[in-house]
Design a protein around this motif. Structure first.
Motif, PDB file in Angstrom:
ATOM      1  N   ASP A  31       0.807  -1.218   0.000  1.00  0.00           N
ATOM      2  CA  ASP A  31       0.000   0.000   0.000  1.00  0.00           C
ATOM      3  C   ASP A  31       0.843   1.272   0.000  1.00  0.00           C
ATOM      4  O   ASP A  31       0.325   2.383   0.109  1.00  0.00           O
ATOM      5  CB  ASP A  31      -0.944   0.014   1.210  1.00  0.00           C
ATOM      6  CG  ASP A  31      -0.188  -0.084   2.535  1.00  0.00           C
ATOM      7  OD1 ASP A  31       1.038  -0.300   2.501  1.00  0.00           O
ATOM      8  OD2 ASP A  31      -0.844   0.037   3.591  1.00  0.00           O
ATOM      9  N   HIS A  32       2.164   1.117  -0.137  1.00  0.00           N
ATOM     10  CA  HIS A  32       3.047   2.282  -0.131  1.00  0.00           C
ATOM     11  C   HIS A  32       3.052   2.938  -1.518  1.00  0.00           C
ATOM     12  O   HIS A  32       3.159   2.248  -2.533  1.00  0.00           O
ATOM     13  CB  HIS A  32       4.468   1.869   0.256  1.00  0.00           C
ATOM     14  CG  HIS A  32       5.359   3.010   0.633  1.00  0.00           C
ATOM     15  ND1 HIS A  32       5.966   3.821  -0.302  1.00  0.00           N
ATOM     16  CD2 HIS A  32       5.752   3.478   1.845  1.00  0.00           C
ATOM     17  CE1 HIS A  32       6.689   4.750   0.313  1.00  0.00           C
ATOM     18  NE2 HIS A  32       6.581   4.563   1.622  1.00  0.00           N
ATOM     19  N   PRO A  33       2.988   4.274  -1.612  1.00  0.00           N
ATOM     20  CA  PRO A  33       2.919   4.939  -2.923  1.00  0.00           C
ATOM     21  C   PRO A  33       4.259   5.103  -3.610  1.00  0.00           C
ATOM     22  O   PRO A  33       4.311   5.583  -4.758  1.00  0.00           O
ATOM     23  CB  PRO A  33       2.333   6.307  -2.563  1.00  0.00           C
ATOM     24  CG  PRO A  33       2.821   6.565  -1.167  1.00  0.00           C
ATOM     25  CD  PRO A  33       2.827   5.216  -0.490  1.00  0.00           C
ATOM     26  N   GLY A  34       5.353   4.723  -2.963  1.00  0.00           N
ATOM     27  CA  GLY A  34       6.669   4.973  -3.525  1.00  0.00           C
ATOM     28  C   GLY A  34       7.242   6.279  -2.994  1.00  0.00           C
ATOM     29  O   GLY A  34       6.545   7.082  -2.371  1.00  0.00           O
ATOM     30  N   THR A  35       8.538   6.512  -3.249  1.00  0.00           N
ATOM     31  CA  THR A  35       9.256   7.630  -2.630  1.00  0.00           C
ATOM     32  C   THR A  35       9.982   8.450  -3.695  1.00  0.00           C
ATOM     33  O   THR A  35      11.117   8.136  -4.058  1.00  0.00           O
ATOM     34  CB  THR A  35      10.280   7.108  -1.601  1.00  0.00           C
ATOM     35  OG1 THR A  35       9.646   6.165  -0.728  1.00  0.00           O
ATOM     36  CG2 THR A  35      10.862   8.239  -0.785  1.00  0.00           C
ATOM     37  N   PRO A  36       9.362   9.532  -4.189  1.00  0.00           N
ATOM     38  CA  PRO A  36      10.011  10.339  -5.232  1.00  0.00           C
ATOM     39  C   PRO A  36      11.311  10.996  -4.790  1.00  0.00           C
ATOM     40  O   PRO A  36      12.234  11.134  -5.579  1.00  0.00           O
ATOM     41  CB  PRO A  36       8.950  11.390  -5.589  1.00  0.00           C
ATOM     42  CG  PRO A  36       7.655  10.762  -5.186  1.00  0.00           C
ATOM     43  CD  PRO A  36       7.969   9.939  -3.972  1.00  0.00           C
ATOM     44  N   PHE A  37      11.392  11.449  -3.510  1.00  0.00           N
ATOM     45  CA  PHE A  37      12.679  11.967  -3.057  1.00  0.00           C
ATOM     46  C   PHE A  37      13.046  11.351  -1.704  1.00  0.00           C
ATOM     47  O   PHE A  37      12.193  11.067  -0.871  1.00  0.00           O
ATOM     48  CB  PHE A  37      12.715  13.500  -3.029  1.00  0.00           C
ATOM     49  CG  PHE A  37      11.917  14.160  -1.936  1.00  0.00           C
ATOM     50  CD1 PHE A  37      12.497  14.477  -0.708  1.00  0.00           C
ATOM     51  CD2 PHE A  37      10.590  14.499  -2.148  1.00  0.00           C
ATOM     52  CE1 PHE A  37      11.760  15.111   0.283  1.00  0.00           C
ATOM     53  CE2 PHE A  37       9.847  15.134  -1.160  1.00  0.00           C
ATOM     54  CZ  PHE A  37      10.434  15.436   0.062  1.00  0.00           C
ATOM     55  N   LEU A  38      14.353  11.153  -1.540  1.00  0.00           N
ATOM     56  CA  LEU A  38      14.872  10.404  -0.396  1.00  0.00           C
ATOM     57  C   LEU A  38      15.216  11.314   0.778  1.00  0.00           C
ATOM     58  O   LEU A  38      15.333  12.524   0.644  1.00  0.00           O
ATOM     59  CB  LEU A  38      16.137   9.642  -0.801  1.00  0.00           C
ATOM     60  CG  LEU A  38      16.017   8.596  -1.908  1.00  0.00           C
ATOM     61  CD1 LEU A  38      17.394   8.027  -2.233  1.00  0.00           C
ATOM     62  CD2 LEU A  38      15.069   7.485  -1.495  1.00  0.00           C
ATOM     63  N   HIS A  39      15.407  10.672   1.937  1.00  0.00           N
ATOM     64  CA  HIS A  39      15.976  11.289   3.145  1.00  0.00           C
ATOM     65  C   HIS A  39      15.079  12.364   3.759  1.00  0.00           C
ATOM     66  O   HIS A  39      15.579  13.252   4.464  1.00  0.00           O
ATOM     67  CB  HIS A  39      17.365  11.880   2.845  1.00  0.00           C
ATOM     68  CG  HIS A  39      18.271  10.981   2.071  1.00  0.00           C
ATOM     69  ND1 HIS A  39      18.619   9.720   2.506  1.00  0.00           N
ATOM     70  CD2 HIS A  39      18.897  11.147   0.873  1.00  0.00           C
ATOM     71  CE1 HIS A  39      19.430   9.157   1.624  1.00  0.00           C
ATOM     72  NE2 HIS A  39      19.604   9.994   0.623  1.00  0.00           N
ATOM     73  N   LYS A  40      13.787  12.313   3.497  1.00  0.00           N
ATOM     74  CA  LYS A  40      12.896  13.318   4.084  1.00  0.00           C
ATOM     75  C   LYS A  40      12.928  13.191   5.608  1.00  0.00           C
ATOM     76  O   LYS A  40      12.624  12.154   6.166  1.00  0.00           O
ATOM     77  CB  LYS A  40      11.471  13.123   3.572  1.00  0.00           C
ATOM     78  CG  LYS A  40      10.495  14.202   4.039  1.00  0.00           C
ATOM     79  CD  LYS A  40       9.126  13.993   3.425  1.00  0.00           C
ATOM     80  CE  LYS A  40       8.160  15.095   3.863  1.00  0.00           C
ATOM     81  NZ  LYS A  40       6.810  14.921   3.272  1.00  0.00           N
ATOM     82  N   GLY A  41      13.312  14.255   6.287  1.00  0.00           N
ATOM     83  CA  GLY A  41      13.369  14.250   7.747  1.00  0.00           C
ATOM     84  C   GLY A  41      14.684  13.777   8.308  1.00  0.00           C
ATOM     85  O   GLY A  41      15.146  14.284   9.332  1.00  0.00           O
TER      86      GLY A  41
END
Length: 677
Positions: A527-537
Motif C-alpha cells: 500500500d506504499h505509494p513509492g518515494t520520489p525523493f529520499l531522506h525526508k526528515g
C-alpha cells in the motif's frame, strides 16, 4: 498492426514508448504522450530503437567452439557443456576461480536470478556488472555520506529548482530527456552552473561556466566549499541537526589553499566565487553529475565531495534539491539494486552480515558464501594470473568496454572456459567457447529501474526470434542442470521473490505496475505509494557524514613524450560499445566513424586539417581516426568516443583504478598526436 507499451532499452532516463507490431515484426515506435519523462518525445536513439530487433546479425541459435571455430549447436548441447565445464573447474580449482558478469541491459528479474545463481550454484560472490565502470564511486561515496547511493530526487523536480549545478555530465547528449527538464527550469528563471573540461552544449546557456583541468575536481569542490564557509553561506542549522563529523571537516577545509583553484585546476577564483554564491544563496539547488566525476582514480573522493557540498548548504532531504548521479545504461540502477555486485545481495544488503545471509539462506534453502567477491576489473586482472579460470558473461562486452584493450583481450583469451549470452556476436562473444542467443527487450517481460529509482514494466511485443531465449529462462535451465532447481513460471513470480527478500522493493509487484508509470523505491509495502525523493526528515544512515577529502592527481599526466590529455566518452548517436546502435541505419549514417576532437590551435601546430586522419598514441597502443577541430576542447586536450571497434579508444586508456571503488580512470591519460602523411 498493434502497439505494445514498454520501456526504452538505451539510457537510464526510462522513457516509455509503444512498439508498433505488424505480422510478428516490430516495425516502428511511438513515444508515450502521458509518460512523465518522455512527454511525447524521444531522442534519436529511442525513435530508431525498433530497427536492431530484426537485424540480420542477431544471434538465432547457440554456438559451440569446435576446432577453433564457433559452430551452430542446439540448446541441450550448449547448456550441457556450460554446466559440465563450470562444475569441473569449480571442483578442481574452487568456487573462487569462477567469475560472472551480469548486465545493465537485462531486466531486474534476470539480474536477480544471475546473482542468485552465482551465490547458490557457483558458491562465489564473484559477480559484477558495468556499474563498476560508471557509478561504483557513487555506490560507495553517496552510501557513506547519505546511506543510499541513488539519485536523491526525481527527474521532474529539476524543473522546480532555482539553481542547477551540472558537472561531468554532457546531459543534452547522454540524457536528453533530463536536459529537457533543465531547460524547463531555465524558462522559469532558474540559474545554471556548468563545470566541465569540455565546452558542452549546456555551457552555452549557463549563467556560469567553469572549465577545470582534467582530474582536478577535488580542487574546485574544496575551493567552492571554503568560499561558502568564509562568506557564511552554509546552512548552519541543517548541518548541526542533520550531519556528523562537521568539526573535523571544517578544520580540514581551513588548511585548503584557494590559490590552488587557479594554479592546479585552472579556474579563475572569481568565477568560482560567483558559482559558490549562486549555489549557496538559494533554497532549492540541485547537483547533477555523471561519469566525468566518477571515472577517475579519485572517483569516490569526487562523489563524497559533492555530497559534502550538498550537505554544507542544506540542499538535500527536501523537494527540488538533492544530488543526481545520472546512470548510464537503461537498468544499471536496477542491476545494482538486485545485488549484481560482489559485496551485496539485493537491496544493498551486505553479504558479510550473518543475519542477512541467514534470511536469504532460509528462502533459497542453501548455504551462501561469506567472503566478498572480486570486482569486474579485478576479475579481468585475475584471469591473467589464473586466479579466475572461467567466466559466464550475460550481455556485457568487456573486450571493448574495459580499459587497456590489449591486456583485457589477453586476459579473456587466457580463461579455461568462457560462456556468453548476448543478442549479437560481440567482440567478447567472438572469444567464447559457448555463445547463447538471448531475447531482446522486445521479446520478453520484466522490469527496468531508471536513474531516478522508478521501477517500470518491460512488456513482450513479439515472440523470441529464432531459437532465442530470455536470459531469465537461460539461467533457470542452466541452474537446473547444475542440481539447483529454479522453476519460475514468469518474471512476475521472480519479482514476488525479490519483494519478499528486498525491503526497498517490498511493495513492488508486476500487478501494481500495470496501470501507473512505475513506482519509486523505496516502496516497502503493497500500500506504499513509492518515494520520489529520499531522506525526508533524516538521512537513510541517520545523520549525513562529512568526509575529509584531499586532492589526488590523475595516475597518468602529460609529459614531453605524450604531451596531450585524452578523455573518452559517449556521443549522442551511439551507445557504449556500439553493438546495438551501430546496427541502426540512421545512427550509423549520422556518425559512421570514430574521430578525435582537438582544438584548432593544436591542429595548426601539427598541420592537421579538419576531417583528415591523425594517429593517436599512448603507452599502450595507437589508433588512427579523423580529426574534428573544435573549440569545445581546450588546447593540449583531446576527446575520443569509445563506440567504434575498428578504432577502440580503450586501446589507449590505462587500467589504474580508484583504490576503493575499483573503477578505471577512463577520463584521463596521456597521448601524443601525429599527422598521418
Amino acid at each position: 498492426m498493434h502497439r505494445v507499451l514498454t520501456t526504452c532499452c538505451f539510457c537510464a532516463c526510462g522513457c516509455n514508448l509503444y512498439l508498433e507490431v505488424e505480422d510478428g515484426k516490430v516495425v516502428g515506435v511511438i513515444p508515450s504522450k502521458q509518460h512523465p519523462i518522455a512527454r511525447g518525445n524521444l531522442c534519436v536513439k529511442g525513435w530508431n530503437i525498433f530497427e536492431f530487433v530484426h537485424h540480420k546479425d542477431r544471434l538465432r541459435y547457440p554456438l559451440i567452439r569446435k576446432n577453433g571455430r564457433l559452430e551452430e549447436a542446439n540448446w541441450e548441447d550448449a547448456l550441457g557443456l556450460i554446466a559440465r565445464r563450470l562444475s569441473e573447474i569449480k571442483e578442481k580449482h574452487g568456487p573462487e576461480s569462477l567469475g560472472v558478469f551480469s548486465s545493465a541491459k537485462c531486466t531486474n528479474e534476470e539480474n536477480y536470478l544471475l546473482m542468485k545463481f552465482t551465490r547458490t550454484v557457483l558458491k562465489t560472490n564473484n559477480i559484477d556488472h558495468c556499474a563498476r565502470l560508471c557509478h561504483s564511486p557513487s555506490v560507495i561515496g553517496l552510501g557513506n555520506a547519505f546511506g543510499s547511493s541513488a539519485m536523491t530526487n526525481s527527474i521532474a523536480e529539476l524543473a522546480g529548482a532555482e539553481v542547477i549545478l551540472v558537472t561531468g555530465s554532457n546531459t543534452t547528449e547522454q540524457h536528453p530527456q533530463i536536459a529537457r527538464f533543465i531547460f524547463d527550469a531555465l524558462e522559469r528563471k532558474a540559474k545554471l552552473i556548468v563545470v566541465d573540461p569540455r565546452r558542452i552544449a549546456l555551457s552555452k546557456v549557463a549563467n556560469v561556466y567553469l572549465q577545470p583541468r582534467l582530474g582536478t575536481d577535488i580542487i574546485w569542490l574544496n575551493g567552492m566549499m571554503k568560499i561558502i564557509m568564509e562568506e557564511g553561506l552554509h546552512d548552519d542549522s541543517f548541518v548541526s541537526m542533520r550531519t556528523e563529523n562537521f568539526q573535523a571537516f571544517t578544520k580540514h577545509l581551513e588548511q585548503f589553499d584557494l590559490e590552488q583553484v587557479e594554479s592546479i585546476c585552472g579556474i579563475p577564483l572569481e568565477g568560482l566565487r560567483q558559482a559558490a554564491r549562486m549555489y549557496a544563496s538559494v533554497k532549492r539547488a540541485v547537483i547533477i553529475y555523471s561519469m566525468g566525476i566518477t571515472q577517475h582514480v579519485s572517483g569516490t573522493d569526487n562523489v563524497q565531495s559533492i555530497a559534502n557540498l550538498a550537505m554544507l548548504t542544506g540542499h538535500v532531504e527536501q523537494e527540488f534539491t538533492g544530488v543526481g548521479p545520472l546512470r548510464g545504461q537503461n537498468n544499471v540502477q536496477g542491476a545494482c539494486d538486485m545485488g549484481a555486485l560482489p559485496t551485496t545481495l539485493s537491496g544493498y544488503q551486505n553479504v558479510a552480515d550473518a543475519g542477512v545471509r541467514k534470511k536469504f539462506e532460509r528462502v533459497w534453502k542453501c548455504e551462501l558464501p561469506v567472503a566478498p567477491g572480486m570486482t569486474g576489473t579485478d576479475m579481468v586482472h585475475g584471469a591473467l594470473d589464473k586466479k579466475i579460470r572461467a567466466m559466464f558473461i550475460m550481455g556485457e562486452n568487456p573486450v571493448l568496454s574495459h580499459p587497456d584493450v590489449k591486456t583485457t583481450r589477453n586476459a579473456i583469451e587466457r580463461l579455461d572456459f568462457l560462456a556468453v549470452s548476448d543478442i549479437f556476436l560481440t567482440e567478447t562473444a567472438e572469444l567464447a567457447d559457448v555463445v547463447l542467443p538471448a531475447a531482446s527487450f522486445a521479446e520478453k517481460d520484466g522490469t527496468f529501474t531508471s536513474t531516478e529509482r522508478r521501477v517500470q514494466r518491460v512488456r513482450q511485443a513479439i515472440p523470441p526470434i529464432g531459437s532465442c531465449k530470455a536470459d531469465w529462462q537461460i539461467i533457470c535451465e542452466l541452474s537446473s542442470r547444475m542440481a539447483y532447481l529454479m522453476d519460475y513460471e514468469s518474471p512476475a513470480e521472480i519479482m514476488e521473490e525479490i519483494a519478499m527478500l528486498t525491503p526497498i522493493y517490498g511493495g513492488i509487484y508486476h500487478g501494481r505496475l500495470e496501470n501507473r508509470w512505475g513506482l519509486f523505491w523505496p516502496c516497502p509495502s503493497r500500500d506504499h505509494p513509492g518515494t520520489p525523493f529520499l531522506h525526508k526528515g533524516s538521512f537513510a544512515r541517520g545523520k549525513g557524514h562529512f568526509e575529509c577529502v584531499d586532492y589526488r592527481p590523475p595516475a597518468e599526466i602529460p609529459d614531453d613524450e605524450y604531451p596531450f590529455y585524452l578523455t573518452t566518452g559517449r556521443i549522442y548517436q551511439h551507445w557504449h560499445t556500439g553493438s546495438i546502435s551501430r546496427r541502426i541505419t540512421m545512427l550509423s549514417r549520422d556518425e559512421p566513424d570514430a574521430f578525435v576532437e582537438m582544438n584548432p590551435v593544436d591542429g595548426r601546430r601539427l598541420g592537421v586539417r579538419d576531417g583528415k586522419p591523425v594517429r593517436v598514441i599512448s603507452r599502450r597502443g595507437e589508433i588512427t581516426v579523423g580529426a574534428r577541430l573544435t573549440e569545445a576542447v581546450p588546447e593540449k586536450m583531446v576527446f575520443i568516443p569509445f563506440h567504434f571497434h575498428e578504432a577502440p579508444a580503450n586501446i589507449l586508456t590505462h587500467d589504474k583504478c580508484d583504490p576503493i571503488a575499483r573503477i578505471p580512470e577512463f577520463k584521463v591519460c596521456a597521448v601524443r598526436l601525429e599527422k598521418v602523411q
